[in-house]
Write a protein that holds these residues in place. Structure first.
Motif, PDB file in Angstrom:
ATOM      1  N   MET A   1      23.506 -62.369   8.973  1.00  0.00           N
ATOM      2  CA  MET A   1      22.126 -62.199   9.444  1.00  0.00           C
ATOM      3  C   MET A   1      21.940 -60.925  10.271  1.00  0.00           C
ATOM      4  O   MET A   1      20.847 -60.657  10.732  1.00  0.00           O
ATOM      5  N   GLN A   2      23.012 -60.173  10.453  1.00  0.00           N
ATOM      6  CA  GLN A   2      22.985 -58.942  11.243  1.00  0.00           C
ATOM      7  C   GLN A   2      22.511 -59.212  12.675  1.00  0.00           C
ATOM      8  O   GLN A   2      21.656 -58.529  13.217  1.00  0.00           O
ATOM      9  N   ILE A   3      23.099 -60.231  13.272  1.00  0.00           N
ATOM     10  CA  ILE A   3      22.787 -60.572  14.656  1.00  0.00           C
ATOM     11  C   ILE A   3      23.698 -59.748  15.560  1.00  0.00           C
ATOM     12  O   ILE A   3      24.907 -59.695  15.354  1.00  0.00           O
ATOM     13  N   VAL A   4      23.097 -59.085  16.522  1.00  0.00           N
ATOM     14  CA  VAL A   4      23.846 -58.255  17.476  1.00  0.00           C
ATOM     15  C   VAL A   4      23.445 -58.661  18.882  1.00  0.00           C
ATOM     16  O   VAL A   4      22.414 -59.295  19.091  1.00  0.00           O
ATOM     17  N   LYS A   5      24.274 -58.289  19.846  1.00  0.00           N
ATOM     18  CA  LYS A   5      23.922 -58.508  21.250  1.00  0.00           C
ATOM     19  C   LYS A   5      23.236 -57.258  21.763  1.00  0.00           C
ATOM     20  O   LYS A   5      23.754 -56.150  21.592  1.00  0.00           O
ATOM     21  N   GLN A   6      22.071 -57.452  22.371  1.00  0.00           N
ATOM     22  CA  GLN A   6      21.348 -56.338  22.962  1.00  0.00           C
ATOM     23  C   GLN A   6      20.763 -56.787  24.285  1.00  0.00           C
ATOM     24  O   GLN A   6      20.595 -57.982  24.537  1.00  0.00           O
ATOM     25  N   GLN A   7      20.425 -55.808  25.079  1.00  0.00           N
ATOM     26  CA  GLN A   7      19.828 -56.081  26.375  1.00  0.00           C
ATOM     27  C   GLN A   7      18.346 -56.382  26.167  1.00  0.00           C
ATOM     28  O   GLN A   7      17.640 -55.657  25.482  1.00  0.00           O
ATOM     29  N   ASP A   8      17.869 -57.471  26.775  1.00  0.00           N
ATOM     30  CA  ASP A   8      16.440 -57.786  26.679  1.00  0.00           C
ATOM     31  C   ASP A   8      15.678 -57.081  27.801  1.00  0.00           C
ATOM     32  O   ASP A   8      16.255 -56.317  28.579  1.00  0.00           O
TER      33      ASP A   8
ATOM     34  N   THR B   1      30.503 -75.416  12.258  1.00  0.00           N
ATOM     35  CA  THR B   1      31.756 -74.970  12.880  1.00  0.00           C
ATOM     36  C   THR B   1      31.581 -73.559  13.439  1.00  0.00           C
ATOM     37  O   THR B   1      30.654 -72.836  13.069  1.00  0.00           O
ATOM     38  N   GLN B   2      32.511 -73.187  14.301  1.00  0.00           N
ATOM     39  CA  GLN B   2      32.486 -71.840  14.866  1.00  0.00           C
ATOM     40  C   GLN B   2      32.621 -70.802  13.764  1.00  0.00           C
ATOM     41  O   GLN B   2      31.962 -69.765  13.793  1.00  0.00           O
ATOM     42  N   ALA B   3      33.443 -71.066  12.771  1.00  0.00           N
ATOM     43  CA  ALA B   3      33.629 -70.122  11.663  1.00  0.00           C
ATOM     44  C   ALA B   3      32.327 -69.939  10.877  1.00  0.00           C
ATOM     45  O   ALA B   3      31.979 -68.832  10.479  1.00  0.00           O
ATOM     46  N   THR B   4      31.590 -71.024  10.674  1.00  0.00           N
ATOM     47  CA  THR B   4      30.309 -70.949   9.964  1.00  0.00           C
ATOM     48  C   THR B   4      29.297 -70.145  10.766  1.00  0.00           C
ATOM     49  O   THR B   4      28.601 -69.276  10.223  1.00  0.00           O
ATOM     50  N   ILE B   5      29.235 -70.396  12.072  1.00  0.00           N
ATOM     51  CA  ILE B   5      28.308 -69.655  12.939  1.00  0.00           C
ATOM     52  C   ILE B   5      28.674 -68.178  12.951  1.00  0.00           C
ATOM     53  O   ILE B   5      27.801 -67.307  12.866  1.00  0.00           O
ATOM     54  N   SER B   6      29.955 -67.882  13.016  1.00  0.00           N
ATOM     55  CA  SER B   6      30.412 -66.499  13.012  1.00  0.00           C
ATOM     56  C   SER B   6      30.001 -65.798  11.719  1.00  0.00           C
ATOM     57  O   SER B   6      29.515 -64.667  11.730  1.00  0.00           O
ATOM     58  N   ARG B   7      30.143 -66.477  10.607  1.00  0.00           N
ATOM     59  CA  ARG B   7      29.743 -65.926   9.306  1.00  0.00           C
ATOM     60  C   ARG B   7      28.232 -65.716   9.252  1.00  0.00           C
ATOM     61  O   ARG B   7      27.740 -64.699   8.781  1.00  0.00           O
ATOM     62  N   ASP B   8      27.472 -66.685   9.765  1.00  0.00           N
ATOM     63  CA  ASP B   8      26.006 -66.553   9.809  1.00  0.00           C
ATOM     64  C   ASP B   8      25.594 -65.338  10.643  1.00  0.00           C
ATOM     65  O   ASP B   8      24.706 -64.580  10.249  1.00  0.00           O
ATOM     66  N   ILE B   9      26.237 -65.158  11.782  1.00  0.00           N
ATOM     67  CA  ILE B   9      25.924 -64.024  12.664  1.00  0.00           C
ATOM     68  C   ILE B   9      26.136 -62.709  11.923  1.00  0.00           C
ATOM     69  O   ILE B   9      25.301 -61.808  11.979  1.00  0.00           O
ATOM     70  N   ARG B  10      27.229 -62.610  11.194  1.00  0.00           N
ATOM     71  CA  ARG B  10      27.522 -61.388  10.441  1.00  0.00           C
ATOM     72  C   ARG B  10      26.511 -61.189   9.311  1.00  0.00           C
ATOM     73  O   ARG B  10      25.947 -60.106   9.153  1.00  0.00           O
TER      74      ARG B  10
ATOM     75  N   ILE C   1      16.978 -67.918  18.121  1.00  0.00           N
ATOM     76  CA  ILE C   1      17.204 -66.607  18.742  1.00  0.00           C
ATOM     77  C   ILE C   1      15.882 -65.990  19.190  1.00  0.00           C
ATOM     78  O   ILE C   1      15.813 -65.340  20.231  1.00  0.00           O
ATOM     79  N   ASN C   2      14.847 -66.199  18.415  1.00  0.00           N
ATOM     80  CA  ASN C   2      13.538 -65.643  18.771  1.00  0.00           C
ATOM     81  C   ASN C   2      12.851 -66.430  19.888  1.00  0.00           C
ATOM     82  O   ASN C   2      12.011 -65.892  20.598  1.00  0.00           O
ATOM     83  N   GLN C   3      13.216 -67.693  20.056  1.00  0.00           N
ATOM     84  CA  GLN C   3      12.562 -68.550  21.053  1.00  0.00           C
ATOM     85  C   GLN C   3      13.188 -68.477  22.441  1.00  0.00           C
ATOM     86  O   GLN C   3      12.493 -68.623  23.433  1.00  0.00           O
ATOM     87  N   ARG C   4      14.517 -68.312  22.492  1.00  0.00           N
ATOM     88  CA  ARG C   4      15.174 -68.344  23.810  1.00  0.00           C
ATOM     89  C   ARG C   4      16.399 -67.468  23.826  1.00  0.00           C
ATOM     90  O   ARG C   4      16.994 -67.191  22.792  1.00  0.00           O
ATOM     91  N   PRO C   5      16.782 -67.036  25.020  1.00  0.00           N
ATOM     92  CA  PRO C   5      17.960 -66.171  25.110  1.00  0.00           C
ATOM     93  C   PRO C   5      19.253 -66.952  24.867  1.00  0.00           C
ATOM     94  O   PRO C   5      19.515 -67.936  25.540  1.00  0.00           O
ATOM     95  N   LEU C   6      20.009 -66.504  23.893  1.00  0.00           N
ATOM     96  CA  LEU C   6      21.319 -67.064  23.590  1.00  0.00           C
ATOM     97  C   LEU C   6      22.300 -65.903  23.610  1.00  0.00           C
ATOM     98  O   LEU C   6      22.097 -64.909  22.912  1.00  0.00           O
ATOM     99  N   ALA C   7      23.347 -66.019  24.405  1.00  0.00           N
ATOM    100  CA  ALA C   7      24.234 -64.878  24.614  1.00  0.00           C
ATOM    101  C   ALA C   7      25.578 -64.980  23.911  1.00  0.00           C
ATOM    102  O   ALA C   7      26.310 -64.009  23.851  1.00  0.00           O
ATOM    103  N   ASN C   8      25.922 -66.177  23.376  1.00  0.00           N
ATOM    104  CA  ASN C   8      27.216 -66.296  22.717  1.00  0.00           C
ATOM    105  C   ASN C   8      27.187 -67.432  21.696  1.00  0.00           C
ATOM    106  O   ASN C   8      26.217 -68.186  21.603  1.00  0.00           O
ATOM    107  N   GLN C   9      28.266 -67.536  20.931  1.00  0.00           N
ATOM    108  CA  GLN C   9      28.329 -68.532  19.865  1.00  0.00           C
ATOM    109  C   GLN C   9      28.270 -69.960  20.399  1.00  0.00           C
ATOM    110  O   GLN C   9      27.666 -70.831  19.770  1.00  0.00           O
ATOM    111  N   GLU C  10      28.877 -70.197  21.560  1.00  0.00           N
ATOM    112  CA  GLU C  10      28.865 -71.545  22.123  1.00  0.00           C
ATOM    113  C   GLU C  10      27.434 -71.992  22.439  1.00  0.00           C
ATOM    114  O   GLU C  10      27.052 -73.126  22.150  1.00  0.00           O
ATOM    115  N   GLU C  11      26.653 -71.083  23.037  1.00  0.00           N
ATOM    116  CA  GLU C  11      25.255 -71.410  23.343  1.00  0.00           C
ATOM    117  C   GLU C  11      24.462 -71.647  22.060  1.00  0.00           C
ATOM    118  O   GLU C  11      23.634 -72.560  21.997  1.00  0.00           O
TER     119      GLU C  11
END
Length: 155
Positions: free
Chosen positions: A48-55, A37-46, A14-24
């Protein structure tokens, strides 16, 4: 793979390159040989307090929510000051209007506070719906927001 290592790689990506969604994010992890899995990534996002913001270029991307060692209440106060434009009480819910792209950050702060007057939040582009367990709880949340909005107008 251990969760701590996977989450460290996610933060690095996330710090190295722009990623906009779970698939990326999943594809970037796969490039590193990490399968999740998608469920694991979704749990990690929650977690780790990952949010979508404008760069800086105006593109939406994942970022890790951090507020520079301020207390949770200070984070909420700053978010209200910076982004809330209106609060409407509807029975046991509050509909909170924000500036564009600010709703997810505000919802993350409210979720982190784990207030007993909030059962959950739902965030969109510029609106957060805060669901309370009772009408009285919703009224307390409404008062909290309106007090900060009124104070902000005075300063």
């Amino acid at each position: 793979m251990k969760k701590e290592l996977r989450q460290a790689k996610i933060e690095q990506l996330i710090n190295q390159r722009p990623l906009a969604n779970q698939e990326e994010l999943m594809a970037a992890l796969k490039e590193l040989g990490i399968s999740a899995t998608q469920a694991t990534i979704s749990r990690d996002i929650r977690e780790m307090q990952i949010v979508k913001q404008q760069d800086a270029q105006g593109n939406l991307r994942y970022m890790i929510f951090k507020a520079h060692n301020s207390s949770e209440q200070d984070k909420l106060n700053k978010a209200i000051y910076d982004s809330v434009t209106a609060v409407i009480l509807v029975e046991f819910m509050n509909v909170i209007h924000t500036t564009p792209r600010s709703a997810n950050v505000l919802a993350a702060i409210l979720d982190d506070l784990a207030l007993e007057d909030i059962a959950g939040t739902v965030a969109g582009f510029d609106t957060v719906v805060v669901i309370s367990p009772t009408r009285e709880s919703a009224m307390k949340i409404n008062t909290l927001f309106n007090e900060h909005l009124a104070h902000d107008e005075l300063t």
